[in-house]
Design an enzyme around this catalytic site. Structure first.
Site, mmCIF file in Angstrom:
data_model
loop_
_atom_site.group_PDB
_atom_site.id
_atom_site.type_symbol
_atom_site.label_atom_id
_atom_site.label_comp_id
_atom_site.label_asym_id
_atom_site.label_seq_id
_atom_site.Cartn_x
_atom_site.Cartn_y
_atom_site.Cartn_z
ATOM 1 N N GLY A 130 -5.431 4.215 -13.437
ATOM 2 C CA GLY A 130 -4.924 2.922 -13.905
ATOM 3 C C GLY A 130 -5.512 1.757 -13.111
ATOM 4 N NE ARG A 133 -4.150 7.046 -16.593
ATOM 5 C CZ ARG A 133 -3.668 6.686 -15.413
ATOM 6 N NH1 ARG A 133 -3.854 7.440 -14.369
ATOM 7 N NH2 ARG A 133 -2.989 5.551 -15.293
ATOM 8 C CG ASP A 166 -2.828 12.730 -10.649
ATOM 9 O OD1 ASP A 166 -2.394 13.662 -9.934
ATOM 10 O OD2 ASP A 166 -2.166 12.224 -11.571
ATOM 11 C CE LYS A 210 -5.871 3.596 -8.954
ATOM 12 N NZ LYS A 210 -5.922 4.156 -10.296
ATOM 13 C CB THR A 211 -1.872 3.775 -7.333
ATOM 14 O OG1 THR A 211 -0.894 3.730 -8.371
ATOM 15 C CG2 THR A 211 -1.188 4.235 -6.068
ATOM 16 C CG ASP A 252 2.313 3.815 -9.904
ATOM 17 O OD1 ASP A 252 2.256 2.740 -10.514
ATOM 18 O OD2 ASP A 252 2.242 4.920 -10.465
HETATM 19 P P1 FBP Z 1 -2.595 5.242 -11.266
HETATM 20 O O1 FBP Z 1 -1.658 6.201 -10.612
HETATM 21 O O2 FBP Z 1 -3.811 5.859 -11.837
HETATM 22 O O3 FBP Z 1 -2.927 4.100 -10.359
HETATM 23 O O4 FBP Z 1 -1.869 4.580 -12.505
HETATM 24 C C1 FBP Z 1 -0.568 4.118 -12.378
HETATM 25 C C2 FBP Z 1 -0.056 3.476 -13.639
HETATM 26 O O5 FBP Z 1 -0.317 2.103 -13.650
HETATM 27 C C3 FBP Z 1 1.435 3.767 -13.766
HETATM 28 O O6 FBP Z 1 2.180 2.782 -13.129
HETATM 29 C C4 FBP Z 1 1.616 3.865 -15.246
HETATM 30 O O7 FBP Z 1 2.679 4.716 -15.587
HETATM 31 C C5 FBP Z 1 0.336 4.453 -15.723
HETATM 32 O O8 FBP Z 1 -0.646 4.040 -14.806
HETATM 33 C C6 FBP Z 1 -0.045 4.010 -17.105
HETATM 34 O O9 FBP Z 1 -1.205 4.660 -17.477
HETATM 35 P P2 FBP Z 1 -2.156 4.185 -18.636
HETATM 36 O O10 FBP Z 1 -2.949 3.035 -18.126
HETATM 37 O O11 FBP Z 1 -3.033 5.376 -18.861
HETATM 38 O O12 FBP Z 1 -1.313 3.806 -19.798
#
Ligand code: FBP
Length: 560
Positions: A82, A146, A177, A203-204, A206
């Site tokens: 993400g 992803r 991941d 990175k994230t 979250d």
């Molecule tokens: P990462 O763990 O890859 O940083 O992504 C986190 C996130 O932003 C979450 O907060 C959210 O649930 C998810 O990605 C959404 O994923 P997508 O962009 O595939 O809809």
């Protein structure tokens, strides 16, 4: 010629700050090694799976007394998972360090996430290309994806692409991941004597990729400040009109760090924290009871409005849901490939196929949910086998169930208020904002530092920049072995080595801050209005980090 907004033009000129040890030049570093490390859990299994990269020491950089020359190196970089504000600055920092080390060095960007290295889709960065993206949000410089890098075939293809481009190191910018992918690729490259190094960057948005060496993942600062601004604006609206309850779901796929931080910034009436729900084994029914009680008590004092903040991952932490979703994940791993399920004539037929395969108690829970949520729970898993919680409208589920509960209370005369609710989901809004000054500096430093790790020949390491509540010049740069953060978890029905997520600690200072004030915030409106992120102006407005980082760091410093 692209048209740029005034802020874009000004941000392009911003020079991110670096830790002192990196300011003297990438060729003037000395590396200090700590003692050998262990994985957080399942040591034997992780060591067995990562025979070549397990147990390496934590390393720290300091200024060397003299500078050395550096051989020509080509490096590839991948943005993975993400989006998170600051990704472009990681690449800019990496590029600047690489060119500083040797102007003949080349940086390649793999397009569209990890699939770029497998399919050989790339660009070569130049000054002009990089300069357009400095201090901007988004991952659009090369795109993200992803794809899970885990098969022998993918690794072989990656090797061919790296050989073709003369790449001797790959930097993977990603969350838990994606850095698991980085660890697997690093191990495979060593095992097969390829001489290619792999370095990760944390990175994230979250905020769940952290430990003692990684104080925060990048993007958390900017994203939470963006959500803080939006919640503050809604609080003002609610407090003006006094007619709506706003239910706001906040991104953060699993851990509730984002919701918790946004709550500390804004002080809403209700904040749910998934980790607390799990710890106290709160059923969906008891969560509804808790929220309804506050709504009723506020109505009794004439307040038929309020703000409830709900973490995105809540549903997976409610015990009966957790069990059902885990059972459902295993079933879906099979059903996603089963044509009779994929081509079922109606959604209802899909529901009954699923219910017939779930264990009885889980089938009962699944069946009790509104059709909308049942359908959302069947949506495709992400490539790592996770339910895509951003697609599950928990905020609407809560509103529906609370409305029903309030109607019952009205019927028996114990509630006399009005309940009119609005639902919101703040997620994607925060992931590509212009990085705050903190994230701009932190990300640039992480990227610059990643090249330092490459220069010292390390592999299977995560770029680490610490001491983040001090001025940037005092930040500590180094690296930690990725295997140190790993344990075994079930994914797609199988046990796999993965980086352990850092969940909210209920005995930690951040949650305690919420716990201590939440009753006061529930009844007396103590709303805070953080406003928009400021990039220029007084340091007390522009350069402050999150409440989470400040509280966690001050506790660490007291304990040190
Ligand atoms: P990462 O763990 O890859 O940083 O992504 C986190 C996130 O932003 C979450 O907060 C959210 O649930 C998810 O990605 C959404 O994923 P997508 O962009 O595939 O809809």
């Amino acid at each position: 010629m692209k048209t740029l907004s005034p802020l874009q033009i000004e941000r392009l000129k911003y020079q991110p700050k670096l830790p002192q040890c990196l300011q003297n030049g990438i060729n003037s570093l000395e590396m200090v090694e700590g003692s050998a490390t262990q994985s957080v859990r399942d040591q034997e299994q992780i060591q067995d799976l990562f025979k070549n990269t397990y147990g390496k020491p934590v390393v720290t950089f300091k200024n060397a007394s003299s500078s050395s020359s550096s051989e020509v190196k080509n490096v590839g970089v991948i943005l993975s998972g993400g989006q998170a504000p600051g990704g472009h600055n990681v690449i800019a920092g990496l590029y600047d360090a690489l060119k500083q080390a040797n102007s003949s060095n080349k940086l390649y960007g793999f397009l569209g996430g990890p699939s770029g290295i497998i399919d050989g889709k790339y660009v070569e960065f130049t000054d002009e290309f990089i300069d357009q993206y400095r201090n901007t949000g988004g991952f659009d410089i090369i795109g993200s994806g992803r794809t899970k890098l885990e098969t022998e075939e993918q690794f072989k293809k990656s090797l061919e692409v790296c050989k073709k481009l003369g790449i001797s190191a790959v930097v993977i910018i990603g969350g838990d991941d994606s850095n698991t992918n980085a660890a697997l690729l690093a191990e495979w490259f060593v095992k097969n004597n390829t001489g290619i190094q792999v370095i990760g960057c944390p990175k994230t948005i979250d905020g769940d990729l952290k430990n003692e060496q990684i104080e925060i993942s990048f993007g958390f600062d900017t994203a939470t400040k963006t959500y803080g601004e939006l919640i503050g604006n809604i609080q003002r609206d609610a407090n003006s009109a006094k007619k709506y309850w706003h239910f706001i779901k906040i991104m953060g796929r699993s851990a509730s760090h984002v919701a918790l931080e946004a709550a500390l910034q804004t002080q809403p009436n209700i904040t749910l924290i998934s980790e607390e729900v799990e710890e106290k084994k709160m059923s969906l029914d008891s969560i509804i009871g808790y929220m309804t009680d506050i709504i009723v008590r506020r109505a009794e004092i004439g307040k038929n409005f309020g703000i409830a903040v709900v973490p995105e991952g809540l549903i997976e932490f409610i015990p009966e849901m957790k069990s059902m979703i885990s059972n459902l994940n295993d079933i879906m791993a099979v059903l996603e490939k089963d044509s009779s399920f994929v081509n079922a004539s109606s959604v209802k037929e899909k529901f009954s196929i699923v219910e017939s395969r779930l264990e009885a108690s889980n089938a009962k829970v699944y069946n009790s949910l509104p059709a909308l949520i049942k359908e959302q729970l069947l949506a495709d898993r992400d490539p790592h086998g996770n339910v895509q919680v951003s697609k599950i409208e928990t905020e609407k589920l809560l509103i529906e169930m609370i409305s029903a509960r309030l109607s019952e209370l009205k019927a028996n005369g114990s509630y006399n208020g009005k309940f009119s609710a609005q639902s919101h989901f703040f997620g994607y809004e925060g992931r590509c904002a212009f990085p705050s000054n903190f994230d701009a500096d932190y990300c640039y430093s992480l990227g610059f530092n990643a090249f330092g790790l490459i220069n010292f020949g390390l592999t299977g390491y995560l770029s680490s920049v610490r001491n983040l509540t001090s001025p940037a010049s005092e930040w500590i740069a180094g690296g930690i072995p990725l295997t140190m953060m790993m344990n075994m978890e079930k994914r797609h029905g199988e046990m796999k080595p993965v980086i352990q997520k850092a969940l909210v600690k209920l005995d930690g200072p951040v949650f305690k801050q919420l716990e201590q004030h939440r009753e006061e915030w529930a009844m007396n409106d103590r709303y805070l209005f953080p406003g928009a992120i400021q990039y220029f102006g007084p340091s007390c407005v522009c350069d402050v980090t999150t409440c989470t980082l400040q509280l966690e760091r001050s506790k660490e410093l007291v304990n040190a």
